[in-house]
Motif scaffolding. Structure first.
Motif, PDB file in Angstrom:
ATOM      1  N   LEU A  97      -5.521  -0.754  -8.805  1.00  0.00           N
ATOM      2  CA  LEU A  97      -4.911  -1.106  -7.528  1.00  0.00           C
ATOM      3  C   LEU A  97      -5.150  -0.034  -6.470  1.00  0.00           C
ATOM      4  O   LEU A  97      -5.412  -0.341  -5.303  1.00  0.00           O
ATOM      5  CB  LEU A  97      -3.406  -1.306  -7.709  1.00  0.00           C
ATOM      6  CG  LEU A  97      -2.925  -2.556  -8.443  1.00  0.00           C
ATOM      7  CD1 LEU A  97      -1.402  -2.542  -8.535  1.00  0.00           C
ATOM      8  CD2 LEU A  97      -3.395  -3.813  -7.737  1.00  0.00           C
ATOM      9  N   ASN A 101      -7.175  -1.044  -3.036  1.00  0.00           N
ATOM     10  CA  ASN A 101      -6.420  -1.025  -1.784  1.00  0.00           C
ATOM     11  C   ASN A 101      -6.999  -0.022  -0.794  1.00  0.00           C
ATOM     12  O   ASN A 101      -7.020  -0.271   0.412  1.00  0.00           O
ATOM     13  CB  ASN A 101      -4.952  -0.696  -2.068  1.00  0.00           C
ATOM     14  CG  ASN A 101      -4.142  -1.913  -2.457  1.00  0.00           C
ATOM     15  OD1 ASN A 101      -3.659  -2.667  -1.620  1.00  0.00           O
ATOM     16  ND2 ASN A 101      -3.988  -2.119  -3.750  1.00  0.00           N
ATOM     17  N   TRP A 105      -8.578  -1.102   3.017  1.00  0.00           N
ATOM     18  CA  TRP A 105      -8.219  -0.542   4.311  1.00  0.00           C
ATOM     19  C   TRP A 105      -9.440   0.015   5.040  1.00  0.00           C
ATOM     20  O   TRP A 105      -9.544  -0.083   6.275  1.00  0.00           O
ATOM     21  CB  TRP A 105      -7.156   0.538   4.143  1.00  0.00           C
ATOM     22  CG  TRP A 105      -5.793  -0.038   3.999  1.00  0.00           C
ATOM     23  CD1 TRP A 105      -5.008  -0.049   2.878  1.00  0.00           C
ATOM     24  CD2 TRP A 105      -5.063  -0.737   5.000  1.00  0.00           C
ATOM     25  NE1 TRP A 105      -3.835  -0.709   3.122  1.00  0.00           N
ATOM     26  CE2 TRP A 105      -3.840  -1.144   4.416  1.00  0.00           C
ATOM     27  CE3 TRP A 105      -5.317  -1.067   6.326  1.00  0.00           C
ATOM     28  CZ2 TRP A 105      -2.878  -1.859   5.126  1.00  0.00           C
ATOM     29  CZ3 TRP A 105      -4.352  -1.785   7.032  1.00  0.00           C
ATOM     30  CH2 TRP A 105      -3.154  -2.166   6.431  1.00  0.00           C
ATOM     31  N   GLN A 202      -5.669 -12.566  -6.910  1.00  0.00           N
ATOM     32  CA  GLN A 202      -4.274 -12.143  -6.809  1.00  0.00           C
ATOM     33  C   GLN A 202      -3.336 -12.788  -7.826  1.00  0.00           C
ATOM     34  O   GLN A 202      -2.481 -12.095  -8.393  1.00  0.00           O
ATOM     35  CB  GLN A 202      -3.755 -12.375  -5.387  1.00  0.00           C
ATOM     36  CG  GLN A 202      -4.313 -11.416  -4.354  1.00  0.00           C
ATOM     37  CD  GLN A 202      -3.999  -9.969  -4.671  1.00  0.00           C
ATOM     38  OE1 GLN A 202      -2.974  -9.654  -5.273  1.00  0.00           O
ATOM     39  NE2 GLN A 202      -4.892  -9.065  -4.270  1.00  0.00           N
ATOM     40  N   GLN A 227       3.571  -1.554  -8.086  1.00  0.00           N
ATOM     41  CA  GLN A 227       2.491  -2.295  -7.438  1.00  0.00           C
ATOM     42  C   GLN A 227       2.687  -2.294  -5.916  1.00  0.00           C
ATOM     43  O   GLN A 227       1.736  -2.063  -5.154  1.00  0.00           O
ATOM     44  CB  GLN A 227       2.456  -3.732  -7.952  1.00  0.00           C
ATOM     45  CG  GLN A 227       1.299  -4.548  -7.384  1.00  0.00           C
ATOM     46  CD  GLN A 227       1.436  -6.019  -7.706  1.00  0.00           C
ATOM     47  OE1 GLN A 227       2.508  -6.596  -7.611  1.00  0.00           O
ATOM     48  NE2 GLN A 227       0.335  -6.646  -8.088  1.00  0.00           N
ATOM     49  N   TRP A 231       0.407  -0.246  -2.773  1.00  0.00           N
ATOM     50  CA  TRP A 231      -0.024  -0.828  -1.494  1.00  0.00           C
ATOM     51  C   TRP A 231       0.535  -0.020  -0.330  1.00  0.00           C
ATOM     52  O   TRP A 231      -0.164   0.256   0.648  1.00  0.00           O
ATOM     53  CB  TRP A 231       0.437  -2.281  -1.405  1.00  0.00           C
ATOM     54  CG  TRP A 231      -0.023  -2.975  -0.161  1.00  0.00           C
ATOM     55  CD1 TRP A 231      -1.188  -3.660   0.026  1.00  0.00           C
ATOM     56  CD2 TRP A 231       0.686  -3.028   1.095  1.00  0.00           C
ATOM     57  NE1 TRP A 231      -1.243  -4.138   1.314  1.00  0.00           N
ATOM     58  CE2 TRP A 231      -0.113  -3.766   1.990  1.00  0.00           C
ATOM     59  CE3 TRP A 231       1.916  -2.534   1.529  1.00  0.00           C
ATOM     60  CZ2 TRP A 231       0.273  -4.023   3.305  1.00  0.00           C
ATOM     61  CZ3 TRP A 231       2.301  -2.777   2.847  1.00  0.00           C
ATOM     62  CH2 TRP A 231       1.482  -3.521   3.707  1.00  0.00           C
ATOM     63  N   SER A 232       1.801   0.371  -0.448  1.00  0.00           N
ATOM     64  CA  SER A 232       2.447   1.131   0.621  1.00  0.00           C
ATOM     65  C   SER A 232       1.795   2.498   0.811  1.00  0.00           C
ATOM     66  O   SER A 232       1.559   2.944   1.935  1.00  0.00           O
ATOM     67  CB  SER A 232       3.937   1.318   0.297  1.00  0.00           C
ATOM     68  OG  SER A 232       4.555   0.086   0.051  1.00  0.00           O
ATOM     69  N   GLN A 235      -1.377   2.128   2.528  1.00  0.00           N
ATOM     70  CA  GLN A 235      -1.198   1.855   3.946  1.00  0.00           C
ATOM     71  C   GLN A 235      -0.769   3.117   4.676  1.00  0.00           C
ATOM     72  O   GLN A 235      -1.195   3.371   5.800  1.00  0.00           O
ATOM     73  CB  GLN A 235      -0.163   0.751   4.161  1.00  0.00           C
ATOM     74  CG  GLN A 235       0.081   0.443   5.628  1.00  0.00           C
ATOM     75  CD  GLN A 235       0.394  -1.015   5.872  1.00  0.00           C
ATOM     76  OE1 GLN A 235       0.067  -1.874   5.079  1.00  0.00           O
ATOM     77  NE2 GLN A 235       1.033  -1.297   6.995  1.00  0.00           N
ATOM     78  N   ASN A 422       8.757  -4.678   2.996  1.00  0.00           N
ATOM     79  CA  ASN A 422       8.219  -4.415   1.666  1.00  0.00           C
ATOM     80  C   ASN A 422       9.252  -4.638   0.565  1.00  0.00           C
ATOM     81  O   ASN A 422       8.912  -5.074  -0.537  1.00  0.00           O
ATOM     82  CB  ASN A 422       7.677  -2.987   1.572  1.00  0.00           C
ATOM     83  CG  ASN A 422       6.625  -2.855   0.483  1.00  0.00           C
ATOM     84  OD1 ASN A 422       5.869  -3.793   0.212  1.00  0.00           O
ATOM     85  ND2 ASN A 422       6.569  -1.706  -0.166  1.00  0.00           N
TER      86      ASN A 422
END
Length: 520
Positions: A97, A101, A105, A202, A227, A231-232, A235, A422
């Motif tokens: 992941l 990810n 980005w 997904q 998970q 992602w956070s 970001q 989130n």
């Protein structure tokens, strides 16, 4: 009447363990399928008993470890790092992941840069062009995640993920061609193809998590939260770093780096051991002829299963959030290009990366703050946290309505908004993973994913269109998002306190006064 379910480890170590999800209301006459439930309880509402292999990650293993006199065992075993240490397969999954990810980005911000540069060379400016990019990144997921859900429930989820990673690595090279030709249209095509593959990917990625943690409630909550935190983090740091990378090495290199992340991800998933089929072949009755059913029929089975269950409405939690936060990607670009004395001297790419960084930081903080107040064994706490998070997101949108000229103040409110968003995404996913059966998990998660991205895409497109067509300002659009978010907050509070969804779930030892909360 309300039907209760439980997850009981029913075998000793060394034997095949199963989780028996059966009603736990004392009267035997009440032990019926979920079809007897007052709301929407069809025969599909029963939860089949997924069979999992015994593992040291199981509840029993933890309990045995705790009974040996280690007073700190609970804290140690419940930590994220402890879960990653003892679960090799989950550790590899998280590594996969991280790299994908990060690559996503890179290609996203590089795509925005390519479109903006091309429009600038033509002396044009269009928010709709960015909205279209967001749209083509979301809609393929909507249409193809249903097929991905069927595939996830029919085939080995790990093998699907490896194959799709490899195909995605090749497909990403279309971005390089778009750069060489300086074609905005080809950027859209490349994004569409990449997201078609993501839509197929997904459901397997989401539905494999319970199998990686052997359906343990505590580990499932930790794993799903991780998970979301990955992602956070990407970001927060990956998006901000991407702004630097685009400025430093250029758009073309970013696209090559994205392709390489898919290759690395496929290696991590390939290293995961075991079989990850929803229904292992050995469990099927060899004497029974298994008819070949179409993908549409398989998907409709999932629809019937979901909408005859007591938790059906929970697949719309993310969709309600998407109605508001879908417009935020477009507004982030608008904000990054505005002149601001407090951010003078910074390029729009850098400011966009900073904005995404604040958003990612909020996404990190939200789940970590709420974690101590929610419990997967008491699912009503997860549902309530979603309603409260809609309220937090509303505060963020209200801050955007304020006519402050400061870029940094608006970034702060974006962080608050993202924290709520989130928590909504993560905790609604945990609820569905807890309630849905293993055999239907892929289809349930694909429907949840599709509804969420549908509303997000609609919101993004309307935002760009309204800005271009009616010359609405950043703050004027934010007023509309505030109204939508406020409505969502009220709706889910009413849903929760009217005793629906997770409030109908019962666990062992629960009294009527504890409905939905379990043992305290």
């Amino acid at each position: 009447m309300n039907i209760a379910s439980s997850n009981i480890l029913s075998k000793k170590d060394g034997e095949s363990a199963s989780y028996d999800r059966t009603p736990l209301i004392g009267d035997e006459t009440l032990r019926k399928p979920a079809s007897v439930d007052e709301e929407g309880g069809g025969s599909y509402g029963t939860l089949p008993t997924p069979v999992v292999k015994p593992s040291q990650n199981s509840k029993e293993a933890r309990k045995q470890g705790n009974s040996q006199g280690n007073c700190n065992a609970d804290d140690e075993e419940d930590s994220y790092t402890a879960l990653l240490r003892r679960n090799r397969e989950l550790r590899l999954y998280i590594c996969s992941l991280l790299v994908t990810n990060c690559g996503e980005w890179l290609s996203y911000i590089a795509s925005i840069d390519l479109i903006e540069t091309k429009l600038a060379s033509l002396n044009q400016e269009s928010r709709t062009a960015i909205s279209i990019l967001v749209l083509v990144r979301l809609l393929p997921n909507v249409f193809f995640s249903s097929l991905g859900g069927v595939l996830a429930d029919k085939y080995d989820r790990r093998q699907l993920m490896v194959g799709l990673d490899l195909v995605s690595a090749v497909a990403t090279l279309l971005f390089v061609l778009a750069y060489e030709l300086q074609s905005i249209t080809l950027v859209y095509v490349a994004s569409f193809v990449q997201q078609v593959l993501a839509g197929l990917y997904q459901p397997s990625s989401y539905s494999i998590i319970p199998m990686l943690v052997h359906n343990d409630d505590k580990d499932l909550k930790k794993a799903t939260t991780m998970q979301g935190l990955v992602w956070s983090a990407m970001q927060a740091f990956g998006a901000a770093l991407s702004g630097f990378v685009v400025d430093a090495v250029g758009v073309r290199i970013c696209f090559y780096l994205d392709a390489s992340t898919f290759l690395l991800s496929s290696i991590f998933i390939w290293m995961v051991r075991g079989e990850y089929k929803a229904v292992p072949e050995k469990e099927k009755d060899d004497t029974e002829v298994q008819p070949e059913s179409s993908h549409s029929a398989n998907y409709m089975d999932g629809v019937k299963y979901l909408f005859s269950s007591y938790f059906a409405a929970l697949i719309f939690v993310k969709a309600f959030g998407g109605l508001a936060y879908g417009a935020c990607d477009v507004l982030n670009v608008v904000l990054a290009e505005q002149d601001d004395n407090n951010a003078a001297g910074f390029s729009s790419d850098f400011k966009l990366g900073v904005m995404f960084g604040f958003v990612g930081t909020g996404c990190l903080i939200g789940p970590l703050v709420t974690e101590r107040f929610v419990n997967a064994e008491r699912p009503a706490t997860l549902q309530l946290s979603c309603a409260l998070s809609f309220a937090a997101a509303t505060i963020g949108y209200i801050g955007w309505c304020w006519g402050s000229p400061s870029f940094w103040v608006l970034c702060g409110f974006a962080m608050i908004r993202a924290a709520g968003a989130n928590v909504i995404w993560i905790n609604s996913s945990i609820l569905l993973q807890k309630f849905a059966s293993t055999e239907m998990m892929g289809r349930v998660m694909s429907m949840d994913y599709a509804f969420a991205l549908s509303t997000e895409a609609l919101s993004a497109y309307l935002c760009g269109y309204l800005i271009d067509r009616y010359a609405l300002s950043f703050h004027q659009v934010s007023y509309g998002l505030t109204i939508i978010s406020l409505f969502s907050t009220v709706f889910w509070f009413v849903y929760h306190y009217s005793g629906r969804g997770a409030m109908k779930y019962r666990v062992p030892g629960m009294t009527n006064g504890q409905l939905g909360h379990g043992e305290g």
